[in-house]
Scaffold this motif. Structure first.
Motif, PDB file in Angstrom:
ATOM      1  N   ARG A 125      46.395  39.311  36.702  1.00 24.22           N
ATOM      2  CA  ARG A 125      44.988  39.464  36.033  1.00 24.22           C
ATOM      3  C   ARG A 125      44.587  41.309  37.471  1.00 24.22           C
ATOM      4  NH1 ARG A 125      39.392  36.039  38.508  1.00 24.22           N
ATOM      5  NH2 ARG A 125      38.827  38.096  39.441  1.00 24.22           N
ATOM      6  N   TYR A 126      45.604  41.409  38.532  1.00 22.73           N
ATOM      7  CA  TYR A 126      45.707  42.621  39.134  1.00 22.73           C
ATOM      8  C   TYR A 126      46.841  43.912  38.772  1.00 22.73           C
ATOM      9  CZ  TYR A 126      41.602  40.070  42.113  1.00 22.73           C
ATOM     10  OH  TYR A 126      40.514  39.574  42.092  1.00 22.73           O
TER      11      TYR A 126
ATOM     12  N   GLU B  67      44.009  36.022  47.551  1.00 23.21           N
ATOM     13  CA  GLU B  67      44.106  34.827  47.016  1.00 23.21           C
ATOM     14  C   GLU B  67      45.493  33.779  47.479  1.00 23.21           C
ATOM     15  OE1 GLU B  67      44.605  34.785  42.906  1.00 23.21           O
ATOM     16  OE2 GLU B  67      45.973  34.145  42.367  1.00 23.21           O
TER      17      GLU B  67
ATOM     18  N   MET C 258      54.894  31.152  40.410  1.00 22.53           N
ATOM     19  CA  MET C 258      53.336  30.581  39.572  1.00 22.53           C
ATOM     20  C   MET C 258      51.804  30.933  39.787  1.00 22.53           C
ATOM     21  SD  MET C 258      54.155  27.633  36.590  1.00 22.53           S
ATOM     22  CE  MET C 258      53.852  26.261  38.038  1.00 22.53           C
TER      23      MET C 258
ATOM     24  N   ILE D 259      50.618  34.536  37.718  1.00 22.48           N
ATOM     25  CA  ILE D 259      49.027  34.785  37.801  1.00 22.48           C
ATOM     26  C   ILE D 259      48.152  35.736  38.249  1.00 22.48           C
ATOM     27  CG2 ILE D 259      47.162  32.936  37.130  1.00 22.48           C
ATOM     28  CD1 ILE D 259      48.816  30.621  37.669  1.00 22.48           C
ATOM     29  N   PHE D 260      48.033  35.773  39.354  1.00 24.17           N
ATOM     30  CA  PHE D 260      47.766  36.816  40.310  1.00 24.17           C
ATOM     31  C   PHE D 260      48.278  38.128  39.811  1.00 24.17           C
ATOM     32  CE2 PHE D 260      48.535  40.483  43.896  1.00 24.17           C
ATOM     33  CZ  PHE D 260      47.066  40.530  44.041  1.00 24.17           C
TER      34      PHE D 260
END
Lengths: 585, 585
Positions: free
Chosen positions: B582-583, B552, B574, B578-579
């Motif tokens: 997810r991971y 990303e 931010m 967010i990353f």
């Protein structure tokens, strides 16, 4: 003490909007409506028991495409992307009552170009690096390649031993012909009522092919009788449809009992007819129809309300929502008036356009010219989560159907062939001027995804004084490099769009005009996009960096051009909203 | 119906955290405390009238650096970045009671390397592409270049006709010498009590230079008498300080009436002394001190509470917060225990480390090894908005002071010279193992900014099995290309860090090992970063793309390495949150 406004409050509304589930009915079998919904965070397949209202989830993590559902088979056929967004798909089968999905592995991962299902076997079109292919698969796992061609093709139906679809087989990029593949005879035939006409979306029953054609002027629904080699007008019991003049047909088919239904469209709104009789629906857009005896299941949305499924009693015309969710009130209240207008482009062409005003913006206020993808697509009065997100964020949106858009006749659609990024770009530039002249816009940004991203890149370097900012999603900066990185299908697509005028590529690639850029640009791009690849965009960014231009770049991981997970939609939309909040104040 | 958790709820808490204003006292003059605060969205200068409590804003949009405030002058001297983050600055002057800022234009934009202000004229160090320079400016707009050198230097004070600072003048990258520039004589002199020792942060009054030195073992505060060419011990009336053993001195100076004050540090926490007498403060970190007659204004923070300014009555030791803001309760309640530990690196070296547990994570739970920048810096018990954001987001944070960090003695600090990305990388890898062995960590991500971003890139390719994800902010992927893109100051910095072993560059650049990457990586980078340039990172991204790695990328526009606006901090934090959501689930 002045506190900067909380950007996360805006993001919260956007998330609430984006997470509002959408529902689209796609078929019926064994007492169950099959539908697609984002209710669990990805565009998955579900079935609804019409008696018990029980809902069963059939797929997981987001499907890529879907074959027609057949009432004689309890099986549902669909594909998943198995390549982290690179659009290489494999076919899966599940029972409409759920259970364990079965993966048909004998056909390796391919870009699928349409699927048919006759209730017993599956037919599909597929593209590899080199060619387009026709395949037949069985739900038990067998797979056979039937045919190979270099022409661009797309499968639209499969029944009674025939695979049908459309393609460009005669080398004329402005025309589409019908193809029919007879499985028993292993015979591939191309049909057109008239050279140069556009013939699309064929459905087949026995010897009859129902399709649309521009062979006789405006788009018309006709039947080709293969056995007789004759064209016939479809016959309807009722004549409600006669009072309307449609420019296009959204969808059509035979019902199981042999009646023809269709959805007609004009200026971005639709009417629904079964056997010629109108099924009354609210103003807006009906995108799919499933007929089950005396009931119709119709998916309907507008620019300000997400897709929901109505059940309509065909005897009484009573309707009720059986699958649907309302937007949260604080979100819905920010969506203002939506309306259809036309303005003139500099060469006098009228550009049909939808406008959605934001209740969270003054007038004049910050406005976004939203450029749709395609280019052979349109902004109609149906739901677009991207467009609605902008309105909720406090921007008026002007969404022009620039020359080349669908929905306004074949002549209009063809106007971009041989000239993409030319006349259509002028139309988009004129939208910004119109919005200011009307007292709608104070500042104006341009934003789009895919072809809209391409136009955003190009508009900000070719008409640099018109915009205050740009947001390019999954865009194109360099046609030449894109061609090199594309598979057979997209190379065909490019040659058709440019009418083989490759000498135009350079002039229509923003990368050759970067130095003209004057306004901040926000670039959002999926990592594994195989339609509009990331690499030329990264090269564009290198140039922006060298030239000291103001830009923002967001690469979204593990996804391709088509976004199927809500979380990924958020990753596309949120950076854009944050960027606009800064540069379009 | 399972709803995916709302990511914007997490972002809302992060925004509330990041928008909580910080306050740092930097000086006093004409009845007013001068302070730096983020209260209006950027790190700006303010003054507070001690009698009326009136606050006046002196700068707008975020300053870059600041000269000492002198009680005899009502002027405040500071710089703005005038290059969209490229760290080219110009000097501005404003009255402590506000008014119109005055820009000194005669010295063109430069990277400023420390400023002094004697109450009448301004002295500063500056780097150009080619060299390091000394300048003298007047508040009325005059500017004169005094001296030029190729040695790395930094101005720390200016008084009584002398500019003082530190630099590497004898070619030993492990040593720092003091320089003194006599303006009347136009004479530049270098001083060190002992070849190879580290001498730092000189303050000058008349013939006396107060500085720290490692010439006689651990860091020690001494006075060099220029006239006598002699070293003296500073003299204190009180001896409270004698019971502590400090490894470093955070800051020190003379008060206006000639008493010496200092802030001593050990294991990331401080004690404050004026004339040898301790000024009692809460556990944590006092970062600055301003003495006004019988009052001290002390800036204090911890890893879990943002910087605020205490007023301490030096007669009664009573203290109260005069400038400060509390975290919102819903944010503060997510910050758990903070504690100091040591673990052993594979070669036996003890690594001093701060840990902050998240109240929003289970134990074991997702954990982040946070790698500080510098590398000659540390994570102490003071506020880090990045680190706190991670804890609030639901991650335990382990922040090792890997070899090369400051705060643990000069021997420890020097351990990375000639070996960056070597032993220090092993220390960071060992932090992940420690966190799992302790039952703190389930999954572990590595994250850092600047040198920490460099380590993140390198750790994820050199120890690919240790991590579940990585977040690299403003990192380094290729030392060779970075050297080419750097100015004189950063080229010197690199040669010192690597001890001129340029043959090591290749082995310590992640770009040469990309194929080893196994886990998703999130890259956040400022567009106009001139310390860790974006270009090599974009080349890294090209390679990630070719190899099909999951990544990303977020480029933040119009900003450089140092972030001064809250909105830009949000743009850095931010995407990371967010990353990780997810991971690192």
């Amino acid at each position: 003490m002045i506190l900067t406004s909380a950007i996360t409050e805006k993001l919260r509304l956007i998330e609430a909007l984006i997470r509002t589930p959408t529902y689209t009915a796609v078929g019926y079998t064994h007492g169950r409506i099959v539908y697609v919904s984002t209710v669990e965070g990805a565009t998955d397949l579900w079935s609804l028991d019409l008696k018990t209202n029980e809902k069963i989830k059939l797929s997981e993590g987001g499907i890529h495409s879907l074959a027609p559902v057949r009432s004689k088979s309890p099986l549902v056929v669909y594909t998943y992307d198995v390549s982290k967004g690179r659009e290489l798909q494999q076919v899966f089968v599940n029972h409409v009552e759920g259970g364990k999905e079965f993966r048909i592995e004998k056909m390796g991962p391919r870009r699928v170009l349409g699927m048919g299902f006759d209730g017993e076997t599956i037919a599909l079109g597929a593209a590899t690096e080199k060619a387009m292919e026709l395949w037949r698969l069985t739900p038990s796992g067998e797979a056979e390649k039937l045919y190979e061609t270099h022409a661009l093709l797309f499968v639209t139906d499969y029944n009674d031993g025939r695979i049908v679809g459309q393609g460009i087989f005669k080398g004329d990029p402005r025309a589409f012909e019908i193809f029919m593949y007879d499985i028993k005879k292993a015979e591939f035939k191309v049909y057109t009522p008239k050279e140069g006409s556009v013939n699309k979306n064929p459905k087949v029953r026995g010897d009859l092919v129902l399709f649309t054609t521009t062979a006789f002027g405006d788009e018309k629904l006709l039947i080709y009788n293969i056995a007789k080699d004759e064209l016939e007008e479809p016959k309807f019991t009722h004549d409600d449809y006669k009072k309307y003049k449609f420019t296009e047909y959204v969808d059509y088919d035979w019902t199981d009992d042999g009646r023809i239904w269709f959805i007609g469209k004009r200026e971005g709104r639709t009417k629904v007819f079964i056997d010629g009789k109108e099924v009354p629906m609210p103003e807006g857009f009906s995108s799919s129809l499933v007929v089950v005896e005396n009931k119709a299941y119709i998916t309907h949305s507008t620019l300000t309300s997400p897709p929901r499924v109505y059940e309509v009693d065909l005897r009484t015309s009573e309707r009720r929502v059986i699958l649907g969710a309302d937007l949260p009130p604080e979100v819905a209240s920010r969506l203002g008036k939506r309306y259809f207008i036309k303005y003139r482009s500099p060469d006098g062409l009228e550009i049909p356009t939808y406008v959605v005003e934001s209740q969270a913006a003054p007038k004049p206020g910050p406005t976004i010219v939203y450029v749709h993808g395609g280019p052979w697509a349109e902004v109609a009065d149906y739901w677009s989560v991207l467009l609605a997100s902008l309105v909720v964020s406090g921007y008026h949106v002007v969404a022009p159907n620039f020359r080349g858009s669908t929905g306004y006749g074949e002549e209009f659609r063809r106007l971009d062939i041989g000239d993409p990024g030319g006349g259509d770009l002028q139309d988009v530039v004129a939208a910004a001027k119109w919005a200011k002249e009307q007292g709608l816009a104070s500042k104006v940004a341009i934003m789009g995804y895919s072809y809209g991203g391409f136009m955003t890149f190009l508009a900000t370097v070719k008409a640099p004084d018109v915009w205050d900012a740009g947001v390019a999603g999954a865009g194109i900066t360099d046609w030449e490099e894109m061609y090199k990185l594309s598979d057979a299908f997209f190379r065909q697509f490019m040659d058709i769009l440019f009418d083989n005028k490759r000498e135009l590529w350079k002039d229509r690639s923003a990368i050759n005009f970067v130095e003209n850029l004057k306004v901040p640009i926000c670039i959002v791009h999926p990592q594994n996009d195989t339609r509009t690849p990331l690499r030329p965009v990264l090269r564009y960014v290198m140039k922006l960096l060298e030239l000291g231009k103001t830009f923002e770049l967001h690469v979204v991981p593990d996804v391709g051009h088509a976004i199927r997970r809500i979380d990924d939609v958020l990753k596309i939309v949120m950076p854009a909203v944050i960027f606009l909040d800064r540069y379009l104040k």
